[in-house]
Design a protein around this motif. Structure first.
Motif, mmCIF file in Angstrom:
data_model
loop_
_atom_site.group_PDB
_atom_site.id
_atom_site.type_symbol
_atom_site.label_atom_id
_atom_site.label_comp_id
_atom_site.label_asym_id
_atom_site.label_seq_id
_atom_site.Cartn_x
_atom_site.Cartn_y
_atom_site.Cartn_z
ATOM 1 N N TYR A 1 0.842 -1.192 0.000
ATOM 2 C CA TYR A 1 0.000 0.000 0.000
ATOM 3 C C TYR A 1 0.875 1.238 0.000
ATOM 4 C CZ TYR A 1 -3.717 -3.206 1.195
ATOM 5 O OH TYR A 1 -4.602 -4.250 1.179
ATOM 6 N N ASP A 2 0.400 2.256 -0.665
ATOM 7 C CA ASP A 2 1.094 3.534 -0.702
ATOM 8 C C ASP A 2 0.547 4.388 0.436
ATOM 9 O OD1 ASP A 2 2.235 5.977 -1.207
ATOM 10 O OD2 ASP A 2 1.684 6.023 -3.320
ATOM 11 N N HIS A 3 1.228 4.344 1.567
ATOM 12 C CA HIS A 3 0.765 5.060 2.758
ATOM 13 C C HIS A 3 0.753 6.564 2.534
ATOM 14 C CE1 HIS A 3 0.624 1.407 5.114
ATOM 15 N NE2 HIS A 3 1.806 1.091 4.628
ATOM 16 N N GLU A 4 1.709 7.062 1.763
ATOM 17 C CA GLU A 4 1.762 8.496 1.481
ATOM 18 C C GLU A 4 0.531 8.923 0.681
ATOM 19 O OE1 GLU A 4 3.941 10.747 2.676
ATOM 20 O OE2 GLU A 4 4.754 9.081 3.842
ATOM 21 N N ALA A 5 0.098 8.097 -0.249
ATOM 22 C CA ALA A 5 -1.096 8.415 -1.041
ATOM 23 C C ALA A 5 -2.330 8.463 -0.141
ATOM 24 C CB ALA A 5 -1.287 7.394 -2.157
ATOM 25 N N LEU A 6 -2.406 7.572 0.825
ATOM 26 C CA LEU A 6 -3.528 7.561 1.764
ATOM 27 C C LEU A 6 -3.522 8.839 2.606
ATOM 28 C CD1 LEU A 6 -5.905 5.804 2.688
ATOM 29 C CD2 LEU A 6 -4.404 4.873 4.443
ATOM 30 N N LEU A 7 -2.350 9.262 3.035
ATOM 31 C CA LEU A 7 -2.242 10.509 3.805
ATOM 32 C C LEU A 7 -2.631 11.718 2.952
ATOM 33 C CD1 LEU A 7 1.060 9.822 5.782
ATOM 34 C CD2 LEU A 7 -1.261 9.889 6.694
ATOM 35 N N ARG A 8 -2.195 11.730 1.705
ATOM 36 C CA ARG A 8 -2.570 12.837 0.803
ATOM 37 C C ARG A 8 -4.075 12.858 0.583
ATOM 38 N NH1 ARG A 8 2.074 11.098 -1.845
ATOM 39 N NH2 ARG A 8 0.861 9.953 -3.373
ATOM 40 N N LEU A 9 -4.670 11.696 0.394
ATOM 41 C CA LEU A 9 -6.113 11.622 0.199
ATOM 42 C C LEU A 9 -6.847 12.119 1.442
ATOM 43 C CD1 LEU A 9 -8.482 10.791 -1.589
ATOM 44 C CD2 LEU A 9 -8.290 8.492 -0.649
ATOM 45 N N ALA A 10 -6.363 11.758 2.612
ATOM 46 C CA ALA A 10 -7.001 12.177 3.866
ATOM 47 C C ALA A 10 -6.958 13.693 4.041
ATOM 48 C CB ALA A 10 -6.332 11.493 5.051
ATOM 49 N N ALA A 11 -5.945 14.339 3.474
ATOM 50 C CA ALA A 11 -5.776 15.789 3.639
ATOM 51 C C ALA A 11 -6.376 16.604 2.497
ATOM 52 C CB ALA A 11 -4.294 16.117 3.766
ATOM 53 N N MET A 12 -6.688 15.973 1.375
ATOM 54 C CA MET A 12 -7.152 16.695 0.190
ATOM 55 C C MET A 12 -8.527 17.326 0.424
ATOM 56 S SD MET A 12 -7.104 15.173 -3.630
ATOM 57 C CE MET A 12 -7.171 16.237 -5.032
ATOM 58 N N LYS A 13 -8.659 18.574 -0.030
ATOM 59 C CA LYS A 13 -9.911 19.311 0.181
ATOM 60 C C LYS A 13 -10.626 19.573 -1.138
ATOM 61 C CE LYS A 13 -8.564 21.366 4.480
ATOM 62 N NZ LYS A 13 -8.535 22.543 5.312
ATOM 63 N N MET A 14 -11.930 19.696 -1.036
ATOM 64 C CA MET A 14 -12.772 19.997 -2.196
ATOM 65 C C MET A 14 -12.520 21.450 -2.592
ATOM 66 S SD MET A 14 -14.872 18.463 -4.081
ATOM 67 C CE MET A 14 -16.064 18.807 -5.335
ATOM 68 N N PRO A 15 -12.131 21.681 -3.843
ATOM 69 C CA PRO A 15 -11.760 23.043 -4.241
ATOM 70 C C PRO A 15 -12.922 23.932 -4.686
ATOM 71 C CG PRO A 15 -11.238 21.514 -6.001
ATOM 72 C CD PRO A 15 -11.769 20.693 -4.841
ATOM 73 N N PHE A 16 -14.113 23.376 -4.872
ATOM 74 C CA PHE A 16 -15.217 24.185 -5.394
ATOM 75 C C PHE A 16 -16.550 23.653 -4.903
ATOM 76 C CE2 PHE A 16 -14.421 20.822 -8.496
ATOM 77 C CZ PHE A 16 -15.689 20.295 -8.673
#
Length: 73
Positions: A6-21
């Motif tokens: 698993y790409d743990h960094e990708a999971l962390l990025r997904l957890a932090a990503m915000k809806m831009p609009f």
């Protein structure tokens, strides 16, 4: 049988990503209401990284896996 990596960094990025609009601008994608994410799935996800992230969140939500993000918030 080979162990899946698993790409743990990708999971962390997904957890932090915000809806831009839109109505939920500024919300983390994992915190979007399920009906909103399902609507995107029915209409078609946007192109690019946002669409890929929304598609991942859709799979997480419809499979009841939101609890995986609790420790990451």
């Amino acid at each position: 049988m080979k162990k899946q990596e698993y790409d743990h960094e990708a999971l962390l990025r997904l957890a932090a990503m915000k809806m831009p609009f839109g109505r939920y601008a500024g919300y983390r994608l994992v915190d979007l209401p399920e009906p909103y994410v399902v609507w995107f799935a029915q209409q078609g996800f946007p192109a690019g990284k946002l669409g890929q992230a929304l598609a991942a969140v859709y799979e997480i939500k419809v499979n009841g896996l939101e609890y995986l993000f609790a420790p990451l918030k």
